[in-house]
Design a protein around this motif. Structure first.
Motif, PDB file in Angstrom:
ATOM      1  N   ASN A 243       0.819  -1.220   0.000  1.00 48.82           N
ATOM      2  CA  ASN A 243       0.000   0.000   0.000  1.00 48.82           C
ATOM      3  C   ASN A 243       0.850   1.266   0.000  1.00 48.82           C
ATOM      4  O   ASN A 243       0.505   2.269   0.614  1.00 48.82           O
ATOM      5  N   GLY A 244       1.988   1.206  -0.691  1.00 49.36           N
ATOM      6  CA  GLY A 244       2.847   2.379  -0.769  1.00 49.36           C
ATOM      7  C   GLY A 244       3.544   2.713   0.533  1.00 49.36           C
ATOM      8  O   GLY A 244       3.959   3.859   0.745  1.00 49.36           O
ATOM      9  N   SER A 245       3.724   1.738   1.416  1.00 54.02           N
ATOM     10  CA  SER A 245       4.341   1.987   2.721  1.00 54.02           C
ATOM     11  C   SER A 245       5.852   2.049   2.604  1.00 54.02           C
ATOM     12  O   SER A 245       6.468   1.418   1.737  1.00 54.02           O
ATOM     13  N   THR A 246       6.459   2.822   3.504  1.00 51.57           N
ATOM     14  CA  THR A 246       7.905   2.885   3.670  1.00 51.57           C
ATOM     15  C   THR A 246       8.211   2.799   5.164  1.00 51.57           C
ATOM     16  O   THR A 246       7.293   2.689   5.984  1.00 51.57           O
ATOM     17  N   HIS A 247       9.507   2.873   5.511  1.00 51.21           N
ATOM     18  CA  HIS A 247       9.856   2.827   6.929  1.00 51.21           C
ATOM     19  C   HIS A 247       9.453   4.104   7.647  1.00 51.21           C
ATOM     20  O   HIS A 247       9.447   4.151   8.877  1.00 51.21           O
ATOM     21  N   LEU A 248       9.112   5.155   6.890  1.00 52.84           N
ATOM     22  CA  LEU A 248       8.692   6.420   7.487  1.00 52.84           C
ATOM     23  C   LEU A 248       7.177   6.582   7.525  1.00 52.84           C
ATOM     24  O   LEU A 248       6.674   7.447   8.247  1.00 52.84           O
ATOM     25  N   GLN A 249       6.453   5.798   6.760  1.00 51.49           N
ATOM     26  CA  GLN A 249       4.988   5.905   6.742  1.00 51.49           C
ATOM     27  C   GLN A 249       4.402   4.548   6.399  1.00 51.49           C
ATOM     28  O   GLN A 249       4.698   3.977   5.348  1.00 51.49           O
ATOM     29  N   LEU A 250       3.541   4.051   7.284  1.00 48.05           N
ATOM     30  CA  LEU A 250       2.917   2.745   7.087  1.00 48.05           C
ATOM     31  C   LEU A 250       1.429   2.944   6.854  1.00 48.05           C
ATOM     32  O   LEU A 250       0.752   3.613   7.648  1.00 48.05           O
TER      33      LEU A 250
END
Length: 328
Positions: A243-250
């Motif tokens: 869902n377009g997640s990264t370590h800065l935004q889940l």
């Protein structure tokens, strides 16, 4: 004859989509709930915040309203039609080793619900879950593969790396980039292959092989130092995806929910813990690299470092003969 159609039982409000954004800090958490609500008539709608929430602001269609919370409830005045609602509040607890989104009651069932957690740069996210369509930490699957490959490489004799060395090398580099681990393994086995070359008499091929080994050594050692630097100063690459997640935004998503937004959770530790582990790994790598380079030099110089041309060999032979005559 004109008659008025009779209404049928059913809900008069619907929430078309909602977004709960959480930004946890060390001691408090900022929360924002944004949703689009469509109503068929003017009425009131109540949203229930989690226990301990302190309401900050309420706006409908970008217009701030002086609404106060009654306990945990926030009552919104609705007009017929569609309206965009934004509710902001704070919670008195910050992020810990496990952080979960609060249970917010929207008042009615809704669709297209999203939950976003922004852990910040100072957190090392280890796991995430709670809602089916959400982020996944792929690092642990990669780690299992790395350990299995390291065990297989440790069974190969002739290299200075034992099984535990391969495992430590793979674990340390997998949080930065796994491709450097493949480069280091390729470099080690090329040096090992060089130590087995004892019958190559072609001067061009031998010298070309030596030049390629020098270039490969420079690239491998430079990449290793770059990986150590990135590990000590950068953020770990846990390969978070979904869902377009990264370590800065889940980001999580659920198509249909009851009135309460489902809880999403993460497991994280301070990024300082990663820094300490990388520092220990870097110290081990520095001592191990010295031994690897000594072993590599022995492999590189096996049977000679450079094969001179025939003219140079002839000059060396003449010079040796002259020295013999002078000695006599």
């Amino acid at each position: 004859t004109i008659t008025r159609p009779q209404g049928i039982p059913g809900q008069t409000r619907t929430i078309e989509h909602s977004l709960l954004t959480l930004t946890p800090g060390k001691r408090a958490t900022s929360a924002e709930l944004a949703f689009t609500l469509r109503s068929s008539q003017g009425q009131q709608h109540t949203v229930t915040l989690p226990p301990g929430a302190e309401l900050e602001s309420v706006s409908i269609d970008a217009t701030a309203l002086p609404i106060r919370q009654d306990g945990n409830s926030v009552t919104l005045p609705l007009r017929p039609g569609s309206q965009n609602v934004i509710i902001k509040w704070k919670e008195t607890h910050g992020i810990g080793w496990r952080f979960a989104s609060p249970g917010v009651d929207l008042g009615i069932a809704s669709v297209n619900t999203r939950v976003v957690i922004i852990p910040g740069h100072d957190r090392w996210v280890l796991l995430a879950g709670g809602i089916h369509q959400g982020p996944a930490v792929l690092f642990w699957g990669v780690l299992i593969v790395v350990v299995l490959i390291a065990i297989a490489l440790g069974r190969i004799k002739g290299t200075p790396l034992k099984t535990h060395s391969w495992i430590l090398l793979g674990i340390g580099l997998s949080t930065v980039t796994p491709f450097i681990a493949l480069l280091i393994a390729f470099w080690i086995f090329m040096l090992y292959g060089r130590s087995q070359v004892t019958t190559l008499n072609n001067r061009l091929q031998f010298n070309l092989m030596q030049c390629l080994l020098v270039a490969l050594t420079v690239v491998a050692v430079s990449a290793l130092f770059g990986a150590v630097s990135n590990g000590l100063l950068g953020n770990p690459d846990m390969q978070i995806a979904g869902n377009g997640s990264t370590h800065l935004q889940l980001n999580w998503y659920q198509d249909r929910i009851d009135s309460t937004i489902p809880q999403a959770w993460i497991v994280s530790v301070p990024v300082l813990a990663y820094r300490i582990l990388m520092l220990a790994w870097s110290m081990w790598m520095a001592f191990a690299l010295i031994n690897w380079l000594k072993w590599g030099w022995e492999c590189f110089s096996q049977g000679g470092i450079w094969m001179p041309s025939r003219k140079a060999m002839a000059k060396q032979t003449v010079a040796a003969d002259d020295l013999s005559l002078i000695h006599i």
